[in-house]
Design an enzyme around this catalytic site. Structure first.
Site, PDB file in Angstrom:
ATOM      1  N   ASP A  30       0.975  -1.058  -0.002  1.00  0.00           N
ATOM      2  CA  ASP A  30       0.006   0.003   0.077  1.00  0.00           C
ATOM      3  C   ASP A  30       0.852   1.199   0.088  1.00  0.00           C
ATOM      4  O   ASP A  30       1.964   1.305   0.800  1.00  0.00           O
ATOM      5  CB  ASP A  30      -0.936  -0.055   1.252  1.00  0.00           C
ATOM      6  CG  ASP A  30      -2.275   0.873   1.091  1.00  0.00           C
ATOM      7  OD1 ASP A  30      -3.293   0.511   1.072  1.00  0.00           O
ATOM      8  OD2 ASP A  30      -1.932   2.045   0.985  1.00  0.00           O
ATOM      9  N   ASN A  86     -12.794  -3.597   2.394  1.00  0.00           N
ATOM     10  CA  ASN A  86     -13.925  -2.555   2.144  1.00  0.00           C
ATOM     11  C   ASN A  86     -14.767  -2.599   1.101  1.00  0.00           C
ATOM     12  O   ASN A  86     -14.251  -2.751   0.017  1.00  0.00           O
ATOM     13  CB  ASN A  86     -13.139  -0.989   2.538  1.00  0.00           C
ATOM     14  CG  ASN A  86     -12.481  -0.951   3.661  1.00  0.00           C
ATOM     15  OD1 ASN A  86     -12.872  -1.310   4.743  1.00  0.00           O
ATOM     16  ND2 ASN A  86     -11.159  -0.384   3.432  1.00  0.00           N
ATOM     17  N   GLN A  93     -14.793   2.084   1.151  1.00  0.00           N
ATOM     18  CA  GLN A  93     -14.068   1.844  -0.058  1.00  0.00           C
ATOM     19  C   GLN A  93     -13.707   3.156  -0.850  1.00  0.00           C
ATOM     20  O   GLN A  93     -14.497   3.906  -1.068  1.00  0.00           O
ATOM     21  CB  GLN A  93     -14.685   0.769  -1.020  1.00  0.00           C
ATOM     22  CG  GLN A  93     -13.850   0.276  -2.196  1.00  0.00           C
ATOM     23  CD  GLN A  93     -14.560  -0.943  -2.952  1.00  0.00           C
ATOM     24  OE1 GLN A  93     -15.655  -1.083  -2.774  1.00  0.00           O
ATOM     25  NE2 GLN A  93     -13.995  -1.510  -3.873  1.00  0.00           N
ATOM     26  N   HIS A  99     -10.034  -5.418  -3.635  1.00  0.00           N
ATOM     27  CA  HIS A  99      -8.819  -5.672  -3.118  1.00  0.00           C
ATOM     28  C   HIS A  99      -8.971  -6.149  -1.655  1.00  0.00           C
ATOM     29  O   HIS A  99      -9.874  -5.748  -0.869  1.00  0.00           O
ATOM     30  CB  HIS A  99      -7.801  -4.530  -3.020  1.00  0.00           C
ATOM     31  CG  HIS A  99      -8.479  -2.951  -2.430  1.00  0.00           C
ATOM     32  ND1 HIS A  99      -9.453  -2.551  -3.216  1.00  0.00           N
ATOM     33  CD2 HIS A  99      -8.310  -2.698  -1.485  1.00  0.00           C
ATOM     34  CE1 HIS A  99      -9.764  -1.417  -2.453  1.00  0.00           C
ATOM     35  NE2 HIS A  99      -9.085  -1.564  -1.308  1.00  0.00           N
ATOM     36  N   HIS A 101      -6.852  -6.130   1.842  1.00  0.00           N
ATOM     37  CA  HIS A 101      -5.703  -5.476   2.673  1.00  0.00           C
ATOM     38  C   HIS A 101      -5.208  -6.670   3.443  1.00  0.00           C
ATOM     39  O   HIS A 101      -5.947  -7.018   4.237  1.00  0.00           O
ATOM     40  CB  HIS A 101      -6.040  -4.318   3.606  1.00  0.00           C
ATOM     41  CG  HIS A 101      -6.750  -3.048   2.779  1.00  0.00           C
ATOM     42  ND1 HIS A 101      -6.041  -2.121   2.641  1.00  0.00           N
ATOM     43  CD2 HIS A 101      -7.871  -2.808   2.253  1.00  0.00           C
ATOM     44  CE1 HIS A 101      -6.769  -1.143   2.126  1.00  0.00           C
ATOM     45  NE2 HIS A 101      -7.864  -1.562   1.796  1.00  0.00           N
TER      46      HIS A 101
HETATM   47  P1  5GP Z   1     -10.096   0.914   0.259  1.00  0.00           P
HETATM   48  O1  5GP Z   1      -9.967   2.373   1.126  1.00  0.00           O
HETATM   49  O2  5GP Z   1     -10.457   1.283  -1.125  1.00  0.00           O
HETATM   50  O3  5GP Z   1     -10.015  -0.127   0.769  1.00  0.00           O
HETATM   51  O4  5GP Z   1      -8.125   1.062  -0.032  1.00  0.00           O
HETATM   52  C1  5GP Z   1      -7.744   1.908  -1.052  1.00  0.00           C
HETATM   53  C2  5GP Z   1      -6.272   1.795  -0.681  1.00  0.00           C
HETATM   54  O5  5GP Z   1      -5.347   1.928  -1.866  1.00  0.00           O
HETATM   55  C3  5GP Z   1      -5.692   2.713   0.387  1.00  0.00           C
HETATM   56  O6  5GP Z   1      -5.033   1.906   1.495  1.00  0.00           O
HETATM   57  C4  5GP Z   1      -4.581   3.705  -0.367  1.00  0.00           C
HETATM   58  O7  5GP Z   1      -3.509   3.909   0.299  1.00  0.00           O
HETATM   59  C5  5GP Z   1      -4.221   2.405  -1.660  1.00  0.00           C
HETATM   60  N1  5GP Z   1      -3.661   3.144  -2.735  1.00  0.00           N
HETATM   61  C6  5GP Z   1      -4.460   4.230  -3.422  1.00  0.00           C
HETATM   62  N2  5GP Z   1      -3.841   4.609  -4.599  1.00  0.00           N
HETATM   63  C7  5GP Z   1      -2.788   3.704  -4.751  1.00  0.00           C
HETATM   64  C8  5GP Z   1      -1.769   3.466  -5.571  1.00  0.00           C
HETATM   65  O8  5GP Z   1      -1.444   4.297  -6.510  1.00  0.00           O
HETATM   66  N3  5GP Z   1      -0.780   2.687  -5.304  1.00  0.00           N
HETATM   67  C9  5GP Z   1      -0.670   1.877  -4.044  1.00  0.00           C
HETATM   68  N4  5GP Z   1       0.392   1.084  -3.759  1.00  0.00           N
HETATM   69  N5  5GP Z   1      -1.907   2.048  -3.330  1.00  0.00           N
HETATM   70  C10 5GP Z   1      -2.687   2.811  -3.411  1.00  0.00           C
END
Ligand code: 5GP
Ligand code: ZN
Length: 115
Positions: A30, A86, A93, A99, A101
């Site tokens: 992340d 999420n 999300q 995805h 985590h």
């Molecule tokens: P969500 O809130 O959708 O479950 O998590 C999205 C995750 O994607 C967040 O923890 C954020 O830090 C990560 N993220 C967003 N953009 C990028 C990116 O360009 N590269 C990487 N490696 N992680 C990302």
């Protein structure tokens, strides 16, 4: 999905710190970790969230879950880890490409804080 950031990562158009890759799955760290180890596993297939998954994805989802402990161990998480999915705006999300985590190391607090 042209605009999806995780599809772009899966296609190699945006760089990532790769943890694992095979024909169907990719795992990468992340960009904004919440713990010493924080990576996520994605299917290369664009699925917006768990809500869009169906029976056709049963094996894919199973493979992702089974991969988690193996990759967690390879990343040094010998004592366990947290998995988070999420789903949708109501689930917090932010990136609408399914995805999982995988989070661990340091002090992982209880997931739900009660007052
Ligand atoms: P969500 O809130 O959708 O479950 O998590 C999205 C995750 O994607 C967040 O923890 C954020 O830090 C990560 N993220 C967003 N953009 C990028 C990116 O360009 N590269 C990487 N490696 N992680 C990302
Ligand atoms: Zn996508």
């Amino acid at each position: 999905m042209g605009d999806c950031i995780f599809c772009k990562i899966a296609r190699g158009e945006i760089p990532c710190r790769k943890v694992y890759e095979d024909d169907e799955l990719l795992a990468f760290h992340d960009i904004n970790p919440v713990a010493p180890v924080h990576f996520m596993m994605i299917p290369k297939l664009h699925l917006a969230s768990l809500t869009e998954a169906g029976e056709a994805h049963t094996v894919l989802l199973g493979r992702m879950l089974l991969l988690a402990p193996r990759l967690a161990k390879e990343q040094g998480l010998e004592n366990g880890f947290r998995t988070v999915i999420n789903t949708g705006k109501g689930g917090g999300q932010e990136v609408f490409h399914l995805h999982i985590h995988v989070i661990g190391g340091g002090n992982i607090p209880p997931m739900v804080r009660r007052n």
